[in-house]
Design an enzyme around this catalytic site. Structure first.
Site, PDB file in Angstrom:
ATOM      1  N   TYR A  39      63.233  51.029   4.119  1.00 37.31           N
ATOM      2  CA  TYR A  39      64.074  50.058   4.763  1.00 37.31           C
ATOM      3  C   TYR A  39      64.930  51.108   5.954  1.00 37.31           C
ATOM      4  O   TYR A  39      65.742  51.883   5.415  1.00 37.31           O
ATOM      5  CB  TYR A  39      64.989  49.654   3.804  1.00 37.31           C
ATOM      6  CG  TYR A  39      65.950  48.527   4.453  1.00 37.31           C
ATOM      7  CD1 TYR A  39      65.861  48.088   5.773  1.00 37.31           C
ATOM      8  CD2 TYR A  39      66.873  48.026   3.764  1.00 37.31           C
ATOM      9  CE1 TYR A  39      66.755  47.239   6.363  1.00 37.31           C
ATOM     10  CE2 TYR A  39      67.847  46.892   4.236  1.00 37.31           C
ATOM     11  CZ  TYR A  39      67.709  46.557   5.361  1.00 37.31           C
ATOM     12  OH  TYR A  39      68.640  45.618   5.998  1.00 37.31           O
ATOM     13  N   LYS A  58      60.474  48.056   6.598  1.00 36.87           N
ATOM     14  CA  LYS A  58      61.392  46.940   7.347  1.00 36.87           C
ATOM     15  C   LYS A  58      62.098  47.753   8.422  1.00 36.87           C
ATOM     16  O   LYS A  58      63.209  48.496   7.891  1.00 36.87           O
ATOM     17  CB  LYS A  58      62.174  46.176   6.254  1.00 36.87           C
ATOM     18  CG  LYS A  58      62.872  44.873   6.924  1.00 36.87           C
ATOM     19  CD  LYS A  58      64.231  45.145   6.700  1.00 36.87           C
ATOM     20  CE  LYS A  58      65.129  43.848   7.560  1.00 36.87           C
ATOM     21  NZ  LYS A  58      66.524  43.823   6.917  1.00 36.87           N
TER      22      LYS A  58
END
Length: 307
Positions: A137, A165
């Site tokens: 992330y 992400k």
């Protein structure tokens, strides 16, 4: 083509709280069903939109366990393993998989003073701790440590991570990462953008992780499907409507409500207006939006066809 293992619209799910501040189990079930009925391809639990830093360990467990029970394998449940350093993230990742996570998401370390070699080993520690896929992330606005395209590509090529992400707002690095990982089988690149998802998909994104997807999952699914089929004009039209919807985050008195509570509070308030949840209560000490702010959001929901 990498034939990504994960793709589509995977919203970072909000955490409903009842008016007394407790986790609203019925509200969470309604949110999850609202998203699945909207056609989403997975759920990202305990991300930024979940108010995760404000949650106790017991609350995190409740949310993940209940979600896995509701979903019952119909879509992947991807769960954030949130903590400061590799040893603690690995421990949290193991706990989340025991509760039903189909994959885990880890950010870079934070608070610690670190370097690139330590960050690589940070993600390897998480990978070695669990038997489910691991996502990175990239969210420097929260960790203050950006994950560069070269570092992420190395983790992808060695098999440490199955996807990213990206919430860096660095479109150049995003495009570079898409190019650097296009030959990695099964790798998935997701954008955390709400308002330029069509552009991200044109740049190589395999999917979208939009906080605003809590409010309008069907809209983001339409956008994704149009872009995936190459109908960029339809994708642009849907994105433009969602850009208008995203203005709900500006319906807040910034002297009263923090920047973090403004967007998440707007999503929750919109869900109240849509009849999905019963309260827009925020995790303490964040302030909830008031009726004047809710009225402004109601106008935008009407204008964008949701009410």
């Amino acid at each position: 083509m990498s034939n990504p293992r994960f793709r589509g619209v995977i919203p970072p799910v909000v955490t409903p709280r009842s008016s007394d501040g407790e986790i609203d189990r019925n509200g969470l079930e309604r949110v999850v069903r609202h998203l699945i009925d909207g056609g989403v391809h997975g759920l990202f639990m305990l991300g930024s939109s979940a108010e995760t830093p404000y949650m106790s360990d017991d609350e995190r467990s409740t949310v993940v366990e209940l979600t896995a029970e509701i979903v019952n394998g119909s879509v992947p449940v991807i769960v954030g393993a949130n903590d400061q350093t590799g040893v603690r993230v690995a421990e949290e990742a193991r706990r989340m998989t025991r509760l039903g996570a189909d994959a885990v998401v880890a950010s870079s370390p934070y608070y610690v003073i670190t370097n690139q070699n330590e960050i690589l080993d940070h993600f390897r520690m998480v990978r070695d701790a669990v038997d489910v896929p691991v996502f990175a992330y990239n969210v420097p606005v929260r960790t203050h440590i950006p994950l560069g395209a070269d570092l992420l590509a190395q983790l992808a090529h060695e098999g440490t991570i199955v996807g990213v992400k990206d919430s860096s707002n660095d479109d150049v690095a995003f495009r570079q990462l898409a190019l650097a990982t296009r030959d990695v089988a099964g790798f998935s690149l997701f954008t955390g953008h709400e308002v330029v998802c069509d552009g991200a998909m044109l740049s190589g994104a395999d999917g979208i992780v939009p906080g605003l997807g809590n409010v309008d999952p069907s809209g983001y699914v339409r956008l994704y499907e149009a872009a995936a089929s190459g109908d960029w004009e339809a994708a642009r039209r849907e994105q433009n409507r969602l850009v208008d919807l995203f203005t709900i985050v500006g319906c807040v008195d910034s002297n009263r409500v923090s920047g973090g509570a403004a967007g998440l509070g707007a999503f929750k308030t919109a869900l109240v207006e849509l009849g999905v949840i019963s309260s827009n209560t925020m995790s303490k000490p964040m302030a909830a939006l008031n009726e004047n702010e809710a009225a402004s959001i109601r106008t935008i929901l009407e204008r964008t066809g949701l009410l």
